[in-house]
Design an enzyme around this catalytic site. Structure first.
Site, PDB file in Angstrom:
ATOM      1  CE  LYS A  64      -3.097   2.706   2.995  1.00 54.82           C
ATOM      2  NZ  LYS A  64      -3.946   2.742   4.214  1.00 54.82           N
ATOM      3  CG  ASP A  71      -5.271   8.127   4.570  1.00 55.59           C
ATOM      4  OD1 ASP A  71      -6.162   8.752   3.947  1.00 55.59           O
ATOM      5  OD2 ASP A  71      -5.500   7.128   5.283  1.00 55.59           O
ATOM      6  CE  LYS A  99      -6.385   8.836   7.989  1.00 51.99           C
ATOM      7  NZ  LYS A  99      -7.082   7.797   8.753  1.00 51.99           N
ATOM      8  CG  ASP A 140      -1.691   5.340   4.961  1.00 54.56           C
ATOM      9  OD1 ASP A 140      -1.567   4.298   5.617  1.00 54.56           O
ATOM     10  OD2 ASP A 140      -2.784   5.688   4.440  1.00 54.56           O
ATOM     11  CG  ASP A 199      -9.791   7.654   6.584  1.00 51.38           C
ATOM     12  OD1 ASP A 199      -8.696   7.608   5.995  1.00 51.38           O
ATOM     13  OD2 ASP A 199      -9.907   7.842   7.813  1.00 51.38           O
ATOM     14  CD  GLU A 208      -6.474   5.374   2.430  1.00 52.15           C
ATOM     15  OE1 GLU A 208      -7.497   5.479   3.145  1.00 52.15           O
ATOM     16  OE2 GLU A 208      -5.341   5.148   2.914  1.00 52.15           O
ATOM     17  NE  ARG A 223     -10.758  -1.024   3.903  1.00 58.10           N
ATOM     18  CZ  ARG A 223     -11.347  -1.178   5.076  1.00 58.10           C
ATOM     19  NH1 ARG A 223     -12.504  -1.814   5.174  1.00 58.10           N
ATOM     20  NH2 ARG A 223     -10.783  -0.700   6.164  1.00 58.10           N
TER      21      ARG A 223
HETATM   22  N1  BES Z   1      -4.105   4.636   6.924  1.00 61.11           N
HETATM   23  C1  BES Z   1      -5.252   4.388   7.705  1.00 61.11           C
HETATM   24  C2  BES Z   1      -5.009   3.366   8.817  1.00 61.11           C
HETATM   25  C3  BES Z   1      -4.040   3.764   9.894  1.00 61.11           C
HETATM   26  C4  BES Z   1      -4.492   4.268  11.090  1.00 61.11           C
HETATM   27  C5  BES Z   1      -2.683   3.549   9.751  1.00 61.11           C
HETATM   28  C6  BES Z   1      -3.599   4.588  12.093  1.00 61.11           C
HETATM   29  C7  BES Z   1      -1.780   3.874  10.751  1.00 61.11           C
HETATM   30  C8  BES Z   1      -2.246   4.400  11.914  1.00 61.11           C
HETATM   31  C9  BES Z   1      -6.357   3.839   6.816  1.00 61.11           C
HETATM   32  O1  BES Z   1      -6.377   4.314   5.517  1.00 61.11           O
HETATM   33  C10 BES Z   1      -7.646   4.242   7.437  1.00 61.11           C
HETATM   34  O2  BES Z   1      -7.912   5.412   7.495  1.00 61.11           O
HETATM   35  N2  BES Z   1      -8.428   3.260   7.886  1.00 61.11           N
HETATM   36  C11 BES Z   1      -9.683   3.527   8.501  1.00 61.11           C
HETATM   37  C12 BES Z   1     -10.674   2.521   7.994  1.00 61.11           C
HETATM   38  C13 BES Z   1     -12.099   2.826   8.363  1.00 61.11           C
HETATM   39  C14 BES Z   1     -12.579   4.083   7.665  1.00 61.11           C
HETATM   40  C15 BES Z   1     -12.949   1.655   7.985  1.00 61.11           C
HETATM   41  C16 BES Z   1      -9.501   3.390  10.002  1.00 61.11           C
HETATM   42  O3  BES Z   1      -8.752   2.525  10.446  1.00 61.11           O
HETATM   43  O4  BES Z   1     -10.101   4.178  10.724  1.00 61.11           O
HETATM   44 ZN    ZN Z   2      -4.625   4.918   4.737  1.00 58.67          ZN
HETATM   45 MN    MN Z   3      -7.419   6.122   5.287  1.00 61.49          MN
END
Ligand code: BES
Ligand code: ZN
Ligand code: MN
Length: 495
Positions: free
Chosen positions: A261, A266, A273, A284, A343, A345, A347
């Site tokens: 990824k 992000d 966020k 990220d 967010d 993104e 996946r």
């Molecule tokens: N890049 C984030 C996940 C992340 C969070 C990485 C904290 C490192 C530290 C990912 O893209 C994300 O935002 N995931 C969301 C998914 C949700 C919207 C289903 C999350 O984990 O909140």
């Molecule tokens: Zn992310």
């Molecule tokens: Mn994200």
């Protein structure tokens, strides 16, 4: 990498500059060191006792040599007890020792190699190289005031060169790969948009002798990678798919795909966020960084398997052109995806990257991604969530992690939870609610693996260190690189 590693068959009592002195629990010394204490009239043991050094792994102190040795200073480091000691104890101890030596102004650190039950000297040496190399890593690219860079130039193992040559070579390749990944993670979003990541990958490929193919937006449109395109459409910087290939000289014993990824920043996109801590989202792309690092090492080590390194790179921004919640995308494999959160993104990028990699005819594929906050909630900052469709692959990755000193923990792919991803209007939606968030994300990915044997490493926690430690400073860790290298080496040996 700044520190070089060599070996010389010499006695600790005759070396100059700085000598590493391992202390075992129970305040005893490695036999090779006892002569040293005699020459120092027992002052070494005395100091160790006075300083309260117990031999606990990683405990470290710098001592003078009272003008009684050619060496100027001793770095005394705890190495635990010989019965319970592991390779990772050695790694951490050498990390702490090399840091202390460098801070004390050492240029050359002479190092004996302690015994680890069940490990060849070669493997002990490799762990020492990894520890010393990673422990002295610094990211100084953006400092204008010349910080005194760490003084340490070389580590010389007090061993027969031919016995540790392989350990040094493999350790150095691992250190270079991890440090490359760290540099990429630490590089800020303004200096690493997707096209720049692709450019750097290209340069690395050129130097390492890898094939490299880069898909820009036009090429991704032609390919039909609708999910990658959607994530990148709100950014001034186009998304890119980077495909590196290592091919061995002879007929490859197998073909492996590594997928990363690569979200260069992000923001969350329209599902933006919170501001607090958002700066860490420059990391990220840690999965992508790990894949690029591993590809470099694989080329250097000339493993007899073919390896495809595939990175989906995009910047996730909110903008008038950005994709929105409710949008329905068509992925590379033809499936339609309803976007619930922009967010989620990672996946989406991986969906297309996995399909693309599966179509390269690989025998198995492994993806690495800072995918979910939920995985950090589940396993904390140290643990990688490990998912996979094949028990043997999952077990092999856990074993590789143990040898590499990285924690991977198996997580379930329960079919019942697939329900949570059912969409009103498309084939699948991109979130499955808060509960079991890391599992839902992995189940989403599985839909795009085309039936290829697959494992997924959610490295959201360990990819970034909040604090410094024996194996490096705060910031990007390069987590996953060592595990993959140990895995690929074992996988290769078993073929
Ligand atoms: N890049 C984030 C996940 C992340 C969070 C990485 C904290 C490192 C530290 C990912 O893209 C994300 O935002 N995931 C969301 C998914 C949700 C919207 C289903 C999350 O984990 O909140
Ligand atoms: Zn992310
Ligand atoms: Mn994200």
């Amino acid at each position: 990498m700044t520190v070089r590693f060599t070996a010389e068959r010499r006695s600790p009592v005759e070396v100059t500059d700085t000598l590493l002195v391992p202390v075992e629990t129970g305040e005893s010394f490695d036999p090779s060191i006892q002569e040293l204490d005699r020459i120092l009239n027992g002052k070494l043991c005395e100091s160790v006792r006075d300083l309260g050094l117990t031999g606990r792994v990683g405990q470290v102190a710098v001592l003078s040599t009272w003008g009684q040795l050619p060496a100027q200073r001793l770095v005394v480091v705890g190495v635990g007890s010989p019965e319970t000691r592991t390779a990772d104890d050695i790694r951490r101890a050498w990390g702490a020792a090399a840091q202390a030596a460098a801070e004390a102004g050492a240029r050359t650190l002479y190092s004996p190699l302690p015994v680890v039950a069940g490990l060849e000297l070669d493997a002990v040496c490799r762990a020492s190289v990894e520890g010393a190399g990673l422990g002295t890593y610094r990211f100084l690219e953006y400092r204008t005031r010349m910080e005194p860079a760490l003084s340490l130039e070389q580590v010389v193992f007090l061993a027969a060169p031919e016995e540790v040559e392989r350990g040094i070579r493999r350790g150095e390749a691992a250190v270079e790969a991890v440090c490359l990944a760290r540099d990429l993670v630490n590089r800020p979003g303004n200096d690493l948009p997707p096209e720049r990541l692709a450019g750097l990958a290209w340069e690395i490929a050129e130097r390492a002798g890898l094939e490299c193919r880069v898909f820009d937006r036009g090429a991704l449109e032609e390919l039909g990678a609708g999910a990658i395109l959607a994530v990148g459409q709100g950014s001034r910087h186009e998304p890119h798919l980077i495909h590196l290939v290592y091919r061995p000289a002879g007929q490859p014993l197998a073909s492996v795909g590594l997928v990363g990824k690569g979200v260069t920043f992000d923001t969350g996109g329209i599902s933006i966020k919170p501001a607090e801590g958002m700066e860490r989202m420059k990391g990220d792309m840690a999965g992508a960084a790990a894949v690029i690092g591993v590809m470099q090492a694989v080329a250097k080590l000339r493993l007899p398997i073919a390896v495809h390194g595939v990175v989906a790179a995009a910047e996730n921004m909110p903008d008038g052109a950005a994709f929105r919640p409710g949008d329905i995308l068509r992925a590379l494999n033809g499936k339609t995806i309803e976007v619930i959160s922009t967010d989620a993104e990672g996946r989406l990028l991986l969906a297309d990257a996995l399909t693309y990699t599966a179509r390269q005819g690989v025998d198995l594929m492994i993806d690495l991604a800072t995918l979910t906050g939920a995985c950090v909630v589940a396993l904390g900052k140290q643990g990688t969530g490990l998912f996979g469709t094949d028990r043997a692959l999952v077990d092999a990755l856990v074993r590789a992690g143990e040898r590499a000193g990285e924690r991977l923990w198996p997580m379930p792919l329960w079919d019942e939870y697939r329900e949570l991803l059912k969409s009103e209007h498309a084939d699948i939606k991109n979130t499955g609610g808060r509960w079991g968030g890391a599992i839902n994300a992995a189940l989403f990915l599985r839909e795009f693996t085309e039936g290829v044997t697959w494992a997924h490493l959610d490295i959201a926690g360990p990819a970034w260190a909040e604090r410094s430690g024996p194996l490096g400073p705060a910031g990007g860790t390069g987590h996953g690189v060592r595990t993959l290298l140990y895995f690929l080496e074992e996988y290769t040996a078993g073929r």
